[in-house]
Design an enzyme around this catalytic site. Structure first.
Site, PDB file in Angstrom:
ATOM      1  N   ASP A 222       0.827  -1.506  -0.032  1.00  0.00           N
ATOM      2  CA  ASP A 222       0.021   0.159   0.011  1.00  0.00           C
ATOM      3  C   ASP A 222       0.614   1.425  -0.048  1.00  0.00           C
ATOM      4  O   ASP A 222       1.804   1.507   0.683  1.00  0.00           O
ATOM      5  CB  ASP A 222      -0.908   0.057   1.332  1.00  0.00           C
ATOM      6  CG  ASP A 222      -1.647  -1.039   1.603  1.00  0.00           C
ATOM      7  OD1 ASP A 222      -1.467  -2.153   0.759  1.00  0.00           O
ATOM      8  OD2 ASP A 222      -2.372  -1.172   2.456  1.00  0.00           O
TER       9      ASP A 222
ATOM     10  N   TRP B  70       6.069 -10.305   1.835  1.00  0.00           N
ATOM     11  CA  TRP B  70       5.639  -9.344   2.858  1.00  0.00           C
ATOM     12  C   TRP B  70       6.130  -9.978   4.385  1.00  0.00           C
ATOM     13  O   TRP B  70       6.368 -11.081   4.489  1.00  0.00           O
ATOM     14  CB  TRP B  70       3.900  -9.489   3.153  1.00  0.00           C
ATOM     15  CG  TRP B  70       3.320  -8.745   3.848  1.00  0.00           C
ATOM     16  CD1 TRP B  70       2.983  -7.326   3.729  1.00  0.00           C
ATOM     17  CD2 TRP B  70       2.915  -8.853   5.401  1.00  0.00           C
ATOM     18  NE1 TRP B  70       2.427  -6.700   4.942  1.00  0.00           N
ATOM     19  CE2 TRP B  70       2.458  -7.567   5.669  1.00  0.00           C
ATOM     20  CE3 TRP B  70       3.276  -9.943   6.201  1.00  0.00           C
ATOM     21  CZ2 TRP B  70       1.937  -7.504   7.125  1.00  0.00           C
ATOM     22  CZ3 TRP B  70       2.571  -9.777   7.532  1.00  0.00           C
ATOM     23  CH2 TRP B  70       1.801  -8.655   7.882  1.00  0.00           C
TER      24      TRP B  70
ATOM     25  N   PHE C 240       1.548  -0.667  10.330  1.00  0.00           N
ATOM     26  CA  PHE C 240       0.515  -0.839   9.037  1.00  0.00           C
ATOM     27  C   PHE C 240       0.130   0.523   8.314  1.00  0.00           C
ATOM     28  O   PHE C 240       0.412   1.477   8.810  1.00  0.00           O
ATOM     29  CB  PHE C 240      -0.862  -1.667   9.470  1.00  0.00           C
ATOM     30  CG  PHE C 240      -0.406  -3.073   9.458  1.00  0.00           C
ATOM     31  CD1 PHE C 240       0.822  -3.557   9.551  1.00  0.00           C
ATOM     32  CD2 PHE C 240      -1.680  -3.843   9.644  1.00  0.00           C
ATOM     33  CE1 PHE C 240       1.103  -5.166   9.478  1.00  0.00           C
ATOM     34  CE2 PHE C 240      -1.240  -5.461   9.636  1.00  0.00           C
ATOM     35  CZ  PHE C 240      -0.076  -5.999   9.622  1.00  0.00           C
ATOM     36  N   SER C 241      -0.848   0.510   7.422  1.00  0.00           N
ATOM     37  CA  SER C 241      -1.038   1.781   6.599  1.00  0.00           C
ATOM     38  C   SER C 241      -1.559   2.782   7.319  1.00  0.00           C
ATOM     39  O   SER C 241      -2.261   2.633   8.509  1.00  0.00           O
ATOM     40  CB  SER C 241      -1.996   1.135   5.402  1.00  0.00           C
ATOM     41  OG  SER C 241      -1.269   0.562   4.408  1.00  0.00           O
TER      42      SER C 241
ATOM     43  N   ARG D 280      -8.083  -0.742  11.146  1.00  0.00           N
ATOM     44  CA  ARG D 280      -6.893  -0.008  10.646  1.00  0.00           C
ATOM     45  C   ARG D 280      -6.967   1.009   9.398  1.00  0.00           C
ATOM     46  O   ARG D 280      -8.179   1.170   9.056  1.00  0.00           O
ATOM     47  CB  ARG D 280      -5.918  -1.388  10.177  1.00  0.00           C
ATOM     48  CG  ARG D 280      -6.366  -2.255   9.209  1.00  0.00           C
ATOM     49  CD  ARG D 280      -5.738  -3.411   8.696  1.00  0.00           C
ATOM     50  NE  ARG D 280      -6.334  -4.385   7.765  1.00  0.00           N
ATOM     51  CZ  ARG D 280      -7.034  -5.094   8.006  1.00  0.00           C
ATOM     52  NH1 ARG D 280      -7.314  -5.594   9.330  1.00  0.00           N
ATOM     53  NH2 ARG D 280      -7.480  -5.990   7.068  1.00  0.00           N
ATOM     54  N   ASP D 281      -5.606   1.549   9.086  1.00  0.00           N
ATOM     55  CA  ASP D 281      -5.575   2.083   7.883  1.00  0.00           C
ATOM     56  C   ASP D 281      -6.160   3.609   8.072  1.00  0.00           C
ATOM     57  O   ASP D 281      -7.189   3.962   7.121  1.00  0.00           O
ATOM     58  CB  ASP D 281      -6.126   1.494   6.640  1.00  0.00           C
ATOM     59  CG  ASP D 281      -5.440   0.116   6.578  1.00  0.00           C
ATOM     60  OD1 ASP D 281      -4.537  -0.007   7.005  1.00  0.00           O
ATOM     61  OD2 ASP D 281      -6.128  -0.775   5.805  1.00  0.00           O
TER      62      ASP D 281
ATOM     63  N   GLU E   4     -10.578  -2.242   3.686  1.00  0.00           N
ATOM     64  CA  GLU E   4      -9.304  -1.855   4.157  1.00  0.00           C
ATOM     65  C   GLU E   4      -9.189  -0.494   3.380  1.00  0.00           C
ATOM     66  O   GLU E   4      -9.928  -0.031   2.410  1.00  0.00           O
ATOM     67  CB  GLU E   4      -8.268  -2.664   3.500  1.00  0.00           C
ATOM     68  CG  GLU E   4      -8.564  -4.231   4.177  1.00  0.00           C
ATOM     69  CD  GLU E   4      -7.208  -5.156   3.898  1.00  0.00           C
ATOM     70  OE1 GLU E   4      -6.267  -5.595   4.833  1.00  0.00           O
ATOM     71  OE2 GLU E   4      -6.838  -5.437   2.808  1.00  0.00           O
TER      72      GLU E   4
HETATM   73  C1  FRU Z   1      -3.996  -3.507   2.784  1.00  0.00           C
HETATM   74  C2  FRU Z   1      -3.375  -4.113   3.895  1.00  0.00           C
HETATM   75  C3  FRU Z   1      -3.870  -2.916   5.164  1.00  0.00           C
HETATM   76  C4  FRU Z   1      -2.806  -2.995   6.068  1.00  0.00           C
HETATM   77  C5  FRU Z   1      -1.510  -3.553   5.227  1.00  0.00           C
HETATM   78  C6  FRU Z   1      -0.612  -4.303   5.873  1.00  0.00           C
HETATM   79  O1  FRU Z   1      -3.099  -3.873   1.488  1.00  0.00           O
HETATM   80  O2  FRU Z   1      -3.686  -5.288   4.148  1.00  0.00           O
HETATM   81  O3  FRU Z   1      -5.287  -3.145   5.519  1.00  0.00           O
HETATM   82  O4  FRU Z   1      -2.619  -1.823   6.953  1.00  0.00           O
HETATM   83  O5  FRU Z   1      -2.189  -3.913   3.992  1.00  0.00           O
HETATM   84  O6  FRU Z   1       0.648  -4.376   4.925  1.00  0.00           O
END
Ligand code: FRU
Length: 497
Positions: free
Chosen positions: A39, A63, A98-99, A167-168, A223
């Site tokens: 992301d 990842w 994370f994001s 999140r995010d 997300e």
């Molecule tokens: C979306 C995601 C987000 C998360 C991130 C983790 O691609 O799953 O929701 O924050 O990637 O890398």
């Protein structure tokens, strides 16, 4: 203070990024320094320049514990690499940063709001991942994590919401100084929702409302939300997991959805009016936007999809790219997107043809070839009879090709990269509806070595694909069943290093 973990990532980059062969990278798209990226994060303006951070695992092309990589630009095309911005190195984010998003504070510092991940072993032996929102503040290079992290926790989630899928955050500041942020959450029904929070100082937050929710209609967890006004409408972007296909609009798996509606700010009510896919290709996820000083809304996304991202070309050192930043508009009740106009400053070597007939066969045109280019093809029927099929083939040599095929009777485009040279059984074909305008279909194709971004009818639809083809395969051809007339205009993109 720069932690040991962050220093290690920066040293690793210093040592190994110079060894990534430049010809394995795109020319005007963002790629990571080395290793893995996903992301886009923190897409924002800071001290007059555009900054982009990204989910980053420098140590392998898979990842892993999430760091934040960092680049900046003055024009969305020439990007400068900056040191890794954050590592998972505090008690609030030991298992991943994370994001999230960023903005410039009135006092000139840059604030990042992101998701800190904490894994906890449960009594039954399972491992659960708690997601909470955290703050880091910096000067455009180095960031200090706030000692009061996390600033938004499970205690701030409305009843029935999830502490594990939370999140995010996407933050912005309103004219009266109030900070607001949207973030993804999972409701009691197991499906996604977008929660809205408010703060006066970006450190103390309160839940305001749930803007919209999937109710298991548009995927499960939502997300990477984004929320903004555009051309008199309100736009909510989300990236749902576990989508079910809906006609040719949405495919199964990880999708991207644009909810167009209206926003009653006083009543805190978002009313959804239209729903559409953001991008119709295979490789597009987790878009994020910013607004430029001249009032343009620009979107950038990860040019990949989780489902296909574990199949990678052998021997690569650097996996993942971002899309070209795109200008967004709403036209005729639809989200429209076009490459940033700054790309035009890098176009050279124009080759153009008009009224070229293509009849029951395949042709090439002198000078129309390449893998780093901006090519527009406009097709119309030749004579009174409707043709049955028209196709453009790119990334072509004796063995390989990726085809973009249009069938006017069905109104569909089908992109097929199964012969692009990638011997893995991942999804290679995507089909979607397009609409001819006055009998014409205009396709703009942006190639940057290992990707093809397609824009139909001045951005009415976009479709994004990774090309896993050696970049020596650079032929382009056109074919038709029936009789077609086309205009072709090609520019090479040249970005001085
Ligand atoms: C979306 C995601 C987000 C998360 C991130 C983790 O691609 O799953 O929701 O924050 O990637 O890398």
């Amino acid at each position: 203070m720069i932690s040991e973990k962050l220093q290690k990532a920066r040293d690793f980059e210093d040592q190994y990024v110079p060894r990534v062969p430049p010809e394995t990278r795109p020319v005007f798209h963002i790629s990571g320094g080395i290793g893995w990226i996903n992301d886009p994060n923190g897409f924002s303006i800071y001290k007059g320049e555009y900054h982009l951070f990204f989910q980053y695992h420098p140590y392998s092309t898979l990842w892993g514990p999430m760091h934040w990589g960092h680049v900046k630009t003055k024009d969305f095309i020439r990007w400068e690499r900056l040191p890794v911005a954050m590592a998972p190195d505090t008690d609030a984010d030991p298992d991943g940063c994370f994001s999230g998003s960023a903005l410039e504070l009135p006092d000139g510092r840059q604030l990042i709001l992101y998701t800190g991940v904490l894994r906890k072993r449960q009594e039954d032996g399972t491992l659960l991942e708690y997601q909470r929102q955290c703050v880091a503040i910096g000067d455009g290079i180095d960031y200090e994590k706030y000692e009061g992290n996390p600033v938004i926790t499970g205690a701030d989630v409305p009843p029935g919401g999830s502490l594990l899928d939370f999140r995010d955050p996407k933050i912005w500041q309103e004219e009266d100084g109030t900070f607001r942020a949207v973030m993804g959450n999972r409701c009691a029904d197991g499906a996604g929702a977008v929660l809205l929070y408010r703060s006066q100082d970006a450190l103390h937050w309160e839940y305001e409302t749930t803007l919209d929710a999937s109710r298991n209609e548009y995927g499960r967890m939502w997300e990477c939300p984004d929320f903004f006004a555009l051309d008199g409408r309100q736009v909510l972007l989300v990236s749902p997991q576990e989508m079910r296909p809906i006609g040719l609009e949405f495919h199964a798996g990880y999708g991207t959805v644009c909810l167009l509606g209206s926003w009653d700010r006083k009543a805190l009510r978002f009313t959804r009016e239209q729903v559409q896919a953001i991008d119709y290709g295979i490789d597009f996820y987790a878009p994020q936007t910013l607004e430029t000083p001249d009032g343009r809304r620009i979107m950038i996304a990860w040019m990949q999809n989780w489902t296909t991202a574990s199949s990678q070309p052998l021997g690569i050192r650097c996996f993942g790219e971002m899309t070209l930043p795109r200008e967004l508009n709403v036209r005729d009740g639809r989200l429209v997107q076009n490459p940033v106009r700054e790309l035009e400053n890098y176009r050279t070597d124009r080759v153009a043809f008009q009224h070229v007939p293509v009849s029951d066969g395949e042709i090439t045109l002198p000078g129309i070839r390449g893998r780093i280019l901006d090519l527009t093809v406009t097709i119309r029927p030749r004579g009174s009879e409707l043709y049955r099929r028209f196709a453009v083939m790119v990334g072509k040599d004796g063995e390989h090709l990726t085809s973009i095929r249009y069938r006017p009777a069905m109104g569909t485009v089908r992109v097929d990269r199964s012969r692009c040279g990638f011997p893995h059984d991942i999804v290679h074909v995507r089909e979607f509806f397009v609409r001819p305008r006055n009998g014409e279909l205009k396709i703009r194709i942006i190639l940057d070595r290992y990707s093809a971004e397609l824009f139909f009818n001045d951005g009415e639809q976009a479709a994004t694909f990774v090309l896993y083809t050696d970049d020596h395969a650079d032929a382009i051809s056109f074919s038709a069943e029936g009789s077609v007339e086309m205009d072709v205009e090609q520019y090479t993109i040249r970005v001085p290093s």
